[in-house]
Design a protein around this motif. Structure first.
Motif, PDB file in Angstrom:
ATOM      1  N   UNK A 118     -89.184 -29.295  24.939  1.00 53.88           N
ATOM      2  CA  UNK A 118     -89.769 -29.872  26.154  1.00 53.88           C
ATOM      3  C   UNK A 118     -88.679 -30.530  26.990  1.00 53.88           C
ATOM      4  N   UNK A 119     -87.820 -31.314  26.324  1.00 48.65           N
ATOM      5  CA  UNK A 119     -86.741 -32.004  27.033  1.00 48.65           C
ATOM      6  C   UNK A 119     -85.811 -31.020  27.738  1.00 48.65           C
ATOM      7  N   UNK A 120     -85.414 -29.977  27.040  1.00 50.49           N
ATOM      8  CA  UNK A 120     -84.488 -29.002  27.621  1.00 50.49           C
ATOM      9  C   UNK A 120     -85.101 -28.274  28.799  1.00 50.49           C
ATOM     10  N   UNK A 121     -86.423 -28.144  28.807  1.00 44.20           N
ATOM     11  CA  UNK A 121     -87.095 -27.424  29.885  1.00 44.20           C
ATOM     12  C   UNK A 121     -87.346 -28.272  31.120  1.00 44.20           C
ATOM     13  N   UNK A 122     -87.442 -29.586  30.965  1.00 43.08           N
ATOM     14  CA  UNK A 122     -87.789 -30.412  32.127  1.00 43.08           C
ATOM     15  C   UNK A 122     -86.639 -31.252  32.654  1.00 43.08           C
ATOM     16  N   UNK A 123     -85.502 -31.291  31.955  1.00 40.24           N
ATOM     17  CA  UNK A 123     -84.440 -32.214  32.370  1.00 40.24           C
ATOM     18  C   UNK A 123     -83.869 -31.853  33.736  1.00 40.24           C
ATOM     19  N   UNK A 124     -83.902 -30.573  34.131  1.00 37.88           N
ATOM     20  CA  UNK A 124     -83.370 -30.167  35.425  1.00 37.88           C
ATOM     21  C   UNK A 124     -84.459 -29.702  36.385  1.00 37.88           C
ATOM     22  N   UNK A 125     -85.730 -29.965  36.027  1.00 37.28           N
ATOM     23  CA  UNK A 125     -86.811 -29.518  36.906  1.00 37.28           C
ATOM     24  C   UNK A 125     -86.905 -30.411  38.118  1.00 37.28           C
ATOM     25  N   UNK A 126     -87.629 -29.932  39.132  1.00 37.94           N
ATOM     26  CA  UNK A 126     -87.656 -30.624  40.431  1.00 37.94           C
ATOM     27  C   UNK A 126     -88.990 -31.314  40.678  1.00 37.94           C
ATOM     28  N   UNK A 127     -89.602 -31.867  39.638  1.00 35.85           N
ATOM     29  CA  UNK A 127     -90.870 -32.557  39.812  1.00 35.85           C
ATOM     30  C   UNK A 127     -90.689 -33.944  40.399  1.00 35.85           C
ATOM     31  N   UNK A 128     -91.810 -34.690  40.461  1.00 34.56           N
ATOM     32  CA  UNK A 128     -91.770 -36.061  40.969  1.00 34.56           C
ATOM     33  C   UNK A 128     -90.823 -36.875  40.092  1.00 34.56           C
ATOM     34  N   UNK A 129     -89.851 -37.554  40.716  1.00 30.04           N
ATOM     35  CA  UNK A 129     -88.760 -38.169  39.964  1.00 30.04           C
ATOM     36  C   UNK A 129     -89.259 -39.263  39.021  1.00 30.04           C
TER      37      UNK A 129
END
Length: 394
Positions: free
Chosen positions: A39-50
């Motif tokens: 989960x961490x590896x998939x969301x660490x560079x995502x562009x969601x709400x900061x």
């Protein structure tokens, strides 16, 4: 913690191997850690709400830490050797400290998800920290006093007389978050409401069972399952939601049109095409951050104006689209009037350096109309363009 069956030997003064029960829980904890890492590896560079994403990342980190501590407790229970007892006491103390912390972080995530306000989060943070701080103080004091936990001469862990307090504080955060979700469900999309409500159920059930049945370790494995649910929801949101405004995107519009094509043929379809006037000037004069803010404020006004079941999307750039099914075109006209009033109210009350001005094209398509949906969208887009032209200075 169960019948110990020797499956391997250890050097030094470790008297016993790892029991089958211990191995089983270690494997489960390790699997949960692997899920959290993915989960961490998939969301660490995502562009969601900061802020929302940052809180969720902290939630994952706290869950990972407590799983590692849980693994340490299983490995150290009943073992003896150089500094083993001292390490076990420290591991257990921090395990008790972290139990309510992860529940508190979940409450913060819920609060921000509902209110979208960093300022409110700062206001509630201090009072909500108090129960966790009390638990932390008692947990660390238990190193010497045994209030929350203690160890016998064989270095076997036991719950102390104040163990129920830690459980109650943890459950308080989970239950309070669930109450907030239910009380403010009108501020959440229907899908997000159910997903967030479901999040608290596995750790809540696991926590109750673990508190009642000594020797079980379920709550944080359940919390990992809940984190996976939230992660899947976040991925879906990124696919079908515009990350800047939180509205649906063109991908979701295409999906919505496909799924509701028959319903649109059977009921009167109403549409509103909206353009944010002077958007380029706002960007040029105040910068792109302020321009983004103008788009976000426009999205908030649209969400406030239209019904929960209406489809609201960022159509592209500074354009927005609303689709409604209505029984009478008066419903559409009333909604457009509300929109204009809400824009006026925003401009009167807001302290932004710009004024929001919208060009609006809207119409209804009767059930008898032979016009297909794409032609209808072109039609209201043309009406919006004509409204924009009328607003241009001569």
């Amino acid at each position: 913690m169960g019948i110990r069956i020797v499956v391997s030997s250890f050097a030094g003064n470790w008297r016993e191997g790892i029991s089958i029960q211990t191995l089983a829980f270690l494997e489960i904890d390790f699997f949960a850690l692997a899920v959290l890492l993915l989960i961490y590896l998939n969301i660490r560079h995502s562009s969601g709400q900061y802020i929302e994403q940052k809180i969720f990342m902290i939630l994952i980190l706290a869950d990972a830490i407590i799983l590692i501590l849980d693994m340490g407790m299983w490995l150290l229970d009943g073992k003896t050797g150089f500094l083993i007892r001292e390490i076990y006491i420290l591991v257990t103390a921090f395990y008790y400290v972290f139990n309510p912390l992860i529940c508190m972080i979940w409450y913060f995530y819920v609060d921000y998800k509902i209110y979208k306000s960093a300022n409110r989060l700062k206001r509630v943070m201090i009072p909500m920290l108090v129960p966790a701080a009390v638990n932390a103080a008692l947990s660390l004091a238990s190193i010497f006093s045994g209030y929350m936990f203690y160890f016998d001469a064989e270095n076997i862990y036991y719950r102390g007389s104040l163990f129920p307090l830690m459980a109650v504080i943890s459950l308080f955060y989970l239950v309070y978050a669930m109450i907030l979700i239910v009380a403010k469900k009108n501020l959440l999309e229907k899908r997000e409401f159910f997903i967030m409500l479901v999040f608290g159920i596995p750790p809540l059930v696991g926590g109750v069972v673990q508190s009642l049945v000594y020797g079980l370790s379920l709550v944080w494995i359940c919390a990992t399952f809940s984190a996976l649910i939230i992660f899947i929801n976040m991925q879906n949101n990124q696919l079908y939601t515009d990350h800047l405004t939180g509205l649906f995107n063109r991908r979701q519009l295409d999906s919505y049109l496909r799924q509701n094509s028959q319903a649109m043929e059977d009921r009167m379809l109403a549409g509103v095409m909206i353009d944010l006037n002077a958007f380029k000037q706002i960007n040029d004069q105040y910068g792109h951050n302020i321009g983004d803010q103008a788009l976000q404020h426009t999205a908030e006004i649209l969400t406030k104006t239209f019904r929960e079941r209406d489809f609201i999307a960022r159509y592209g750039g500074d354009e927005f689209l609303v689709l409604m099914t209505v029984h009478d075109c008066k419903v559409l006209k009333a909604a457009v009037q509300r929109l204009r009033e809400n824009v006026k109210r925003f401009n009167e009350q807001s302290e932004t350096p710009y004024q929001i001005s919208l060009s609006i094209g809207y119409d209804c398509r009767s059930v008898e109309s032979e016009q297909d949906v794409n032609d209808f969208l072109k039609h209201i887009d043309q009406l919006m363009y004509e409204d924009k032209q009328r607003r241009q200075p001569a």
